[in-house]
Design an enzyme around this catalytic site. Structure first.
Site, PDB file in Angstrom:
ATOM      1  N   TYR A  55       0.829  -1.219   0.000  1.00 34.50           N
ATOM      2  CA  TYR A  55       0.000   0.000   0.000  1.00 34.50           C
ATOM      3  C   TYR A  55       0.867   1.275   0.000  1.00 34.50           C
ATOM      4  CZ  TYR A  55      -3.148   3.491   2.147  1.00 34.50           C
ATOM      5  OH  TYR A  55      -3.856   4.621   2.457  1.00 34.50           O
ATOM      6  N   ILE A  56       1.713   1.415   0.985  1.00 37.44           N
ATOM      7  CA  ILE A  56       2.465   2.672   1.104  1.00 37.44           C
ATOM      8  C   ILE A  56       3.602   2.709   0.087  1.00 37.44           C
ATOM      9  CG2 ILE A  56       3.727   4.177   2.699  1.00 37.44           C
ATOM     10  CD1 ILE A  56       2.096   2.916   4.996  1.00 37.44           C
TER      11      ILE A  56
ATOM     12  N   ASP B 287      10.023  -7.020  -4.080  1.00 38.40           N
ATOM     13  CA  ASP B 287       8.860  -7.412  -3.273  1.00 38.40           C
ATOM     14  C   ASP B 287       8.643  -8.910  -3.460  1.00 38.40           C
ATOM     15  OD1 ASP B 287       6.193  -5.447  -2.288  1.00 38.40           O
ATOM     16  OD2 ASP B 287       5.973  -7.632  -2.346  1.00 38.40           O
TER      17      ASP B 287
ATOM     18  N   ALA C 148       9.008  -3.123   3.459  1.00 43.24           N
ATOM     19  CA  ALA C 148       8.591  -4.526   3.545  1.00 43.24           C
ATOM     20  C   ALA C 148       8.569  -4.982   5.000  1.00 43.24           C
ATOM     21  CB  ALA C 148       9.556  -5.392   2.745  1.00 43.24           C
TER      22      ALA C 148
ATOM     23  N   TYR D 231       4.621  -5.842  17.312  1.00 40.38           N
ATOM     24  CA  TYR D 231       4.836  -5.053  16.090  1.00 40.38           C
ATOM     25  C   TYR D 231       5.641  -3.788  16.412  1.00 40.38           C
ATOM     26  CZ  TYR D 231       3.849  -1.807  12.315  1.00 40.38           C
ATOM     27  OH  TYR D 231       3.973  -0.874  11.325  1.00 40.38           O
TER      28      TYR D 231
ATOM     29  N   ASN E  33      -1.652   6.950  11.332  1.00 41.03           N
ATOM     30  CA  ASN E  33      -2.509   6.048  10.543  1.00 41.03           C
ATOM     31  C   ASN E  33      -2.591   6.462   9.075  1.00 41.03           C
ATOM     32  OD1 ASN E  33      -3.139   5.396  13.342  1.00 41.03           O
ATOM     33  ND2 ASN E  33      -4.696   4.088  12.429  1.00 41.03           N
TER      34      ASN E  33
HETATM   35  N1  UFG Z   1     -11.040  -0.561  14.246  1.00 40.13           N
HETATM   36  C1  UFG Z   1     -12.368  -0.875  14.404  1.00 40.13           C
HETATM   37  N2  UFG Z   1     -12.934  -1.686  13.470  1.00 40.13           N
HETATM   38  C2  UFG Z   1     -12.254  -2.187  12.402  1.00 40.13           C
HETATM   39  C3  UFG Z   1     -10.896  -1.858  12.266  1.00 40.13           C
HETATM   40  C4  UFG Z   1     -10.319  -1.049  13.209  1.00 40.13           C
HETATM   41  O1  UFG Z   1     -13.019  -0.443  15.358  1.00 40.13           O
HETATM   42  O2  UFG Z   1     -12.826  -2.929  11.596  1.00 40.13           O
HETATM   43  C5  UFG Z   1     -10.427   0.374  15.210  1.00 40.13           C
HETATM   44  C6  UFG Z   1      -9.169  -0.176  15.861  1.00 40.13           C
HETATM   45  O3  UFG Z   1      -9.489  -0.911  17.008  1.00 40.13           O
HETATM   46  C7  UFG Z   1      -8.408   1.121  16.143  1.00 40.13           C
HETATM   47  C8  UFG Z   1      -8.826   2.047  15.000  1.00 40.13           C
HETATM   48  O4  UFG Z   1     -10.026   1.506  14.486  1.00 40.13           O
HETATM   49  O5  UFG Z   1      -8.861   1.673  17.325  1.00 40.13           O
HETATM   50  C9  UFG Z   1      -7.826   2.105  13.862  1.00 40.13           C
HETATM   51  O6  UFG Z   1      -7.504   0.771  13.509  1.00 40.13           O
HETATM   52  P1  UFG Z   1      -6.688   0.394  12.212  1.00 40.13           P
HETATM   53  O7  UFG Z   1      -6.618  -1.101  12.199  1.00 40.13           O
HETATM   54  O8  UFG Z   1      -7.261   1.080  11.031  1.00 40.13           O
HETATM   55  O9  UFG Z   1      -5.294   1.026  12.471  1.00 40.13           O
HETATM   56  P2  UFG Z   1      -4.329   0.814  13.731  1.00 40.13           P
HETATM   57  O10 UFG Z   1      -4.432   2.076  14.528  1.00 40.13           O
HETATM   58  O11 UFG Z   1      -4.515  -0.453  14.437  1.00 40.13           O
HETATM   59  O12 UFG Z   1      -2.978   0.629  12.985  1.00 40.13           O
HETATM   60  C10 UFG Z   1      -2.199   1.668  12.606  1.00 40.13           C
HETATM   61  C11 UFG Z   1      -1.199   1.179  11.597  1.00 40.13           C
HETATM   62  C12 UFG Z   1      -0.218   0.271  12.260  1.00 40.13           C
HETATM   63  C13 UFG Z   1       0.327   0.923  13.497  1.00 40.13           C
HETATM   64  C14 UFG Z   1      -0.796   1.269  14.429  1.00 40.13           C
HETATM   65  C15 UFG Z   1      -0.323   1.852  15.734  1.00 40.13           C
HETATM   66  O13 UFG Z   1      -1.837   0.490  10.545  1.00 40.13           O
HETATM   67  O14 UFG Z   1       0.822   0.009  11.379  1.00 40.13           O
HETATM   68  O15 UFG Z   1      -1.618   2.202  13.756  1.00 40.13           O
HETATM   69  O16 UFG Z   1      -1.236   1.538  16.755  1.00 40.13           O
HETATM   70  F1  UFG Z   1       1.137   0.107  14.160  1.00 40.13           F
END
Ligand code: UFG
Length: 323
Positions: A11-12, A31, A74, A141, A170
């Site tokens: 993606y990025i 990749d 990666a 992670y 994010n």
């Molecule tokens: N969430 C939901 N429903 C979903 C998906 C996510 O409620 O279907 C919530 C998660 O619990 C979180 C927020 O939405 O609170 C954002 O979640 P994402 O999965 O979209 O993103 P993250 O914050 O988990 O992940 C991002 C990056 C990671 C990084 C992380 C740091 O993608 O690489 O932030 O916490 F490590």
């Protein structure tokens, strides 16, 4: 410049490669297509299929591409998966990354831009999170990315490797051609948009009892194109540095879903679920350092603009890259 984009089918990485090519750089993408997609590789780039587990494959990619710099995207990057399978994260993100650094050293490639994450911080003591905040990851992670940042510092000190580590908050949104398509989608915005497309019945809200105004987690969503621009600036950085990268704004899970409803005009049903392990309640970046030192300026400040770009891409490619 000649640049090897490792993980350039993801993606990025795919969007960074696109922007670099737009600016006239010569790009090779390395990749293994485990998470990335062949159709996410800009046709103007040279594609070298290979795996960071395979030192010889990296050596030959460096010999073919002869890059002046490497961008390293990666990695395994899912917090929740890392809580179930830490070994995968330490292997892919540390051991395999070391293969890349050692191959770079052998080939005298002295500059790297590294994809790091706000997950290195863990729950913050104060917001926004700047580069002086303590690093106490609460998931493997984040721990794996923090370890790699430390490794980079030693490779700089001992081998003279110049690095810039960008701690993304994010990443979200799309360019006109490339967007977010994970084989298993765990991210909030694409999941909400899949509901809008009629591909999923509802989006789950993980945790409604956080100490936040509406009880759901707050994140700093940054437009992928702004993120990519930071990488290009990082190529010219005068010295090794670590930078946080977000917009400084925060949106809760409920606010993101509301914005998706507004932009798509669709209902988007939700189901409330327990907290997802490893999720900190609030993450908001201070990006003052990269603004001051590298002159980075985000062009898409609003969540709406980010979601609009993602929605356009998902409508154009409802099945993503189709593989
Ligand atoms: N969430 C939901 N429903 C979903 C998906 C996510 O409620 O279907 C919530 C998660 O619990 C979180 C927020 O939405 O609170 C954002 O979640 P994402 O999965 O979209 O993103 P993250 O914050 O988990 O992940 C991002 C990056 C990671 C990084 C992380 C740091 O993608 O690489 O932030 O916490 F490590």
């Amino acid at each position: 410049m000649k640049i090897l984009v490792v993980g350039g089918a993801g993606y990025i990485g795919s969007i960074c490669a696109e922007l670099l090519l737009d600016q006239g750089h010569e790009i090779a993408v390395f990749d293994n297509l485990s998470e990335g997609h062949r159709h996410a590789i800009d046709p103007r780039a040279r594609f070298i299929e290979g795996d960071l587990q395979d030192r010889q494959a990296i050596d030959s990619a460096l010999a073919v591409a002869r890059p002046e710099a490497v961008m390293h995207f990666a990695a395994s990057a899912l917090v929740s998966e890392s809580m179930r399978d830490p070994s995968k994260y330490f292997r892919n993100n540390i051991s395999n990354g070391l293969n890349l650094l050692d191959a770079m050293e052998a080939a005298h490639v002295e500059r790297i831009v590294f994809s790091s994450t706000c997950a290195i911080f863990g729950p913050p003591e104060r917001l926004p999170i700047d580069e002086t905040a303590p690093t106490r990851p609460i998931n493997p992670y984040g721990e794996s990315k923090l370890a790699f940042e430390k490794i980079l510092r030693w490779y700089d000190e001992i081998h003279g490797l110049k690095f810039v580590s960008l701690r993304y908050f994010n990443a979200a949104g799309a360019s006109a051609n490339f967007g977010e398509d994970h084989r298993v989608e765990t991210h909030l915005i694409p999941n909400a948009l899949k509901v809008a497309l009629g591909q999923k019945p509802h989006v789950e809200i993980f945790g409604t009892d956080y100490e936040t105004p509406d009880g759901t987690c707050i994140r700093d969503y940054i437009h992928i194109v702004d993120l990519a621009r930071a990488h290009i600036l990082a190529l010219d950085a005068a010295r090794s540095e670590l930078y946080n990268l977000g917009t400084g704004g925060g949106a809760s899970v409920r606010e993101v879903i509301a914005a998706c409803r507004k932009i798509t005009g669709k209902k988007i049903d939700t189901v409330e679920k327990p907290r997802r392990p490893g999720d900190p309640p609030r993450l908001i970046a201070s990006s003052e350092k990269i603004k001051n030192e590298l002159g980075w300026r985000p062009q898409f400040q609003s969540l709406d603009a980010i979601i609009e770009s993602a929605w356009k891409w998902h409508q154009k490619f409802p099945h993503g890259y189709g593989d």
